[in-house]
Scaffold this active site. Structure first.
Site, PDB file in Angstrom:
ATOM      1  N   GLU A  96      -2.665  -8.181   9.533  1.00  0.00           N
ATOM      2  CA  GLU A  96      -3.254  -6.860   9.257  1.00  0.00           C
ATOM      3  C   GLU A  96      -3.500  -6.690   7.759  1.00  0.00           C
ATOM      4  O   GLU A  96      -2.580  -6.885   6.937  1.00  0.00           O
ATOM      5  CB  GLU A  96      -2.336  -5.745   9.781  1.00  0.00           C
ATOM      6  CG  GLU A  96      -2.921  -4.360   9.489  1.00  0.00           C
ATOM      7  CD  GLU A  96      -2.304  -3.221  10.271  1.00  0.00           C
ATOM      8  OE1 GLU A  96      -1.436  -3.464  11.146  1.00  0.00           O
ATOM      9  OE2 GLU A  96      -2.694  -2.072  10.008  1.00  0.00           O
ATOM     10  N   ASP A 114       4.188  -3.106  21.828  1.00  0.00           N
ATOM     11  CA  ASP A 114       4.834  -3.078  20.513  1.00  0.00           C
ATOM     12  C   ASP A 114       6.301  -2.681  20.617  1.00  0.00           C
ATOM     13  O   ASP A 114       6.651  -1.756  21.359  1.00  0.00           O
ATOM     14  CB  ASP A 114       4.151  -2.004  19.642  1.00  0.00           C
ATOM     15  CG  ASP A 114       3.326  -2.609  18.523  1.00  0.00           C
ATOM     16  OD1 ASP A 114       3.499  -3.796  18.213  1.00  0.00           O
ATOM     17  OD2 ASP A 114       2.499  -1.869  17.969  1.00  0.00           O
ATOM     18  N   ASP A 132       2.243   0.765  18.770  1.00  0.00           N
ATOM     19  CA  ASP A 132       2.991   1.972  18.391  1.00  0.00           C
ATOM     20  C   ASP A 132       2.083   2.914  17.584  1.00  0.00           C
ATOM     21  O   ASP A 132       2.485   4.022  17.237  1.00  0.00           O
ATOM     22  CB  ASP A 132       4.296   1.641  17.654  1.00  0.00           C
ATOM     23  CG  ASP A 132       4.076   0.879  16.364  1.00  0.00           C
ATOM     24  OD1 ASP A 132       2.928   0.510  16.070  1.00  0.00           O
ATOM     25  OD2 ASP A 132       5.074   0.670  15.639  1.00  0.00           O
ATOM     26  N   SER A 133       0.822   2.478  17.345  1.00  0.00           N
ATOM     27  CA  SER A 133      -0.186   3.389  16.803  1.00  0.00           C
ATOM     28  C   SER A 133      -0.362   4.586  17.722  1.00  0.00           C
ATOM     29  O   SER A 133      -0.944   5.598  17.324  1.00  0.00           O
ATOM     30  CB  SER A 133      -1.524   2.662  16.627  1.00  0.00           C
ATOM     31  OG  SER A 133      -1.880   1.980  17.815  1.00  0.00           O
ATOM     32  N   LYS A 137       5.358  -7.309  20.786  1.00  0.00           N
ATOM     33  CA  LYS A 137       4.946  -7.609  19.402  1.00  0.00           C
ATOM     34  C   LYS A 137       5.938  -6.942  18.463  1.00  0.00           C
ATOM     35  O   LYS A 137       6.386  -5.818  18.732  1.00  0.00           O
ATOM     36  CB  LYS A 137       3.536  -7.079  19.135  1.00  0.00           C
ATOM     37  CG  LYS A 137       3.105  -7.195  17.669  1.00  0.00           C
ATOM     38  CD  LYS A 137       1.619  -6.968  17.464  1.00  0.00           C
ATOM     39  CE  LYS A 137       1.206  -5.544  17.292  1.00  0.00           C
ATOM     40  NZ  LYS A 137       1.871  -4.814  16.200  1.00  0.00           N
ATOM     41  N   GLU A 149       6.981  -6.522  14.046  1.00  0.00           N
ATOM     42  CA  GLU A 149       6.479  -6.666  12.674  1.00  0.00           C
ATOM     43  C   GLU A 149       7.469  -7.422  11.792  1.00  0.00           C
ATOM     44  O   GLU A 149       8.677  -7.176  11.866  1.00  0.00           O
ATOM     45  CB  GLU A 149       6.226  -5.264  12.080  1.00  0.00           C
ATOM     46  CG  GLU A 149       5.133  -4.500  12.817  1.00  0.00           C
ATOM     47  CD  GLU A 149       4.878  -3.117  12.227  1.00  0.00           C
ATOM     48  OE1 GLU A 149       5.468  -2.772  11.178  1.00  0.00           O
ATOM     49  OE2 GLU A 149       4.085  -2.375  12.824  1.00  0.00           O
TER      50      GLU A 149
HETATM   51  O1  KIV Z   1       0.099  -0.371  16.698  1.00  0.00           O
HETATM   52  C1  KIV Z   1      -0.994  -0.941  16.631  1.00  0.00           C
HETATM   53  O2  KIV Z   1      -2.028  -0.477  17.149  1.00  0.00           O
HETATM   54  C2  KIV Z   1      -1.056  -2.204  15.897  1.00  0.00           C
HETATM   55  C3  KIV Z   1      -2.411  -2.733  15.550  1.00  0.00           C
HETATM   56  C4  KIV Z   1      -2.951  -1.980  14.405  1.00  0.00           C
HETATM   57  C5  KIV Z   1      -2.401  -4.197  15.315  1.00  0.00           C
HETATM   58  O3  KIV Z   1      -0.051  -2.760  15.581  1.00  0.00           O
END
Ligand code: KIV
Length: 275
Positions: free
Chosen positions: A183, A84, A45-46, A114, A116
């Site tokens: 992280e 994510d 989600d970056s 993924k 969090e």
């Molecule tokens: O969203 C992302 O790119 C991440 C990484 C920083 C692990 O969660």
């Protein structure tokens, strides 16, 4: 090259082989990462920051993630794709969480999701895993909690937070996660967690002793300079190369040096007579 699956992660941990993961958010980049031999793509989600220009990851939606994940899946044929789950997509109940994770697999064509959090999301991880969707956990600095954490800070520097991170790591493993991203965790603590867990740890700002590493591709290629975290290494200067290419094009067009004959399509020019 052999197809990477969820079993590859466990096998790598058992053999002591390092795992590699990079973010990617589009077809072209995914194809390049796949061909480069990297084990896994994280459709992170970056992308809210690197692709969409938001200040943080909070505005990213499930539809955004699916759109980018499906593009990645069209480009990456060999490696393992983790998508994510964005902010709020797994905090309104188990049914919503499983349905959203299911969309990442059915529409986003990812192989895993993924999310969090540690102890507090263990029940959600268990429900998603029970729906036959592999889950990668993410603990330590969890950017979706930026407002609750009071900013981007290294986690695990006090007695309480060390204990919390170890409890989180154990809880996500117990809930069935196949791997866990650590992280911004101090290197000695990441090493300890890696020794305690039987699933692989994937570090980002968590030192060299994790079972694998993940980076945001624009960071490691020197393409994104809004903010460069301490843990980033530039493996190439692609941003500079792109800028040079863009301005060479700009100069060539303005100087009448591009396009030339070799870039043109010919025709029977008699067809233009009398027009
Ligand atoms: O969203 C992302 O790119 C991440 C990484 C920083 C692990 O969660």
């Amino acid at each position: 090259m052999k197809k990477v699956t969820v079993s590859t992660f466990q096998e790598a941990k058992e053999k002591g082989e390092k795992l590699t993961m990079l973010t990617a958010y589009d077809y072209t980049t995914a194809k390049l990462v796949d061909e480069a031999g990297v084990d896994s793509i994280l459709v992170g989600d970056s992308l809210g920051m690197t692709m969409l220009g938001y200040e943080n990851t909070l505005p990213v939606t499930v539809d955004d993630m699916i759109h980018h994940s499906a593009a990645v899946a069209r480009g990456a044929k060999r490696l393992f794709i983790v998508c994510d789950m964005p902010f709020l997509s797994y905090s309104t109940g188990i049914r919503d969480s499983v349905m959203n994770a299911g969309r990442m697999i059915q529409e986003g064509m990812a192989h895993a999701v993924k999310l969090e959090g540690g102890v507090e999301v263990a029940e959600i991880i268990r429900a998603i895993v029970d729906a036959k969707i592999p889950v990668c956990a993410h603990i330590g600095l969890t950017p979706q909690s930026i407002n609750a954490l009071g900013g981007f800070k290294v986690q695990g520097k006090t007695d309480d937070t060390v204990k919390k991170l170890i409890a989180d790591a154990k809880a996500v493993e117990e809930a069935g996660a196949f791997a866990v991203v650590l992280e911004c965790v101090p290197a000695p603590l990441a090493k300890k967690i890696t020794e305690i867990l039987s699933i692989p740890t994937i570090g980002i700002g968590a030192g060299a002793d994790c079972d694998g590493q993940v980076l945001v591709y624009q960071d490691m290629l020197g393409m994104y300079d809004d903010f460069t975290p301490k843990f980033v290494k530039h493996f190439a200067q692609v941003g500079e190369a792109m800028k040079e290419g863009f301005s060479a094009y700009d100069r060539a067009v303005k100087a009448g040096e591009f396009p030339t004959k070799e870039h043109e399509f010919a025709m029977d020019e008699d067809l233009l007579k009398g027009i």
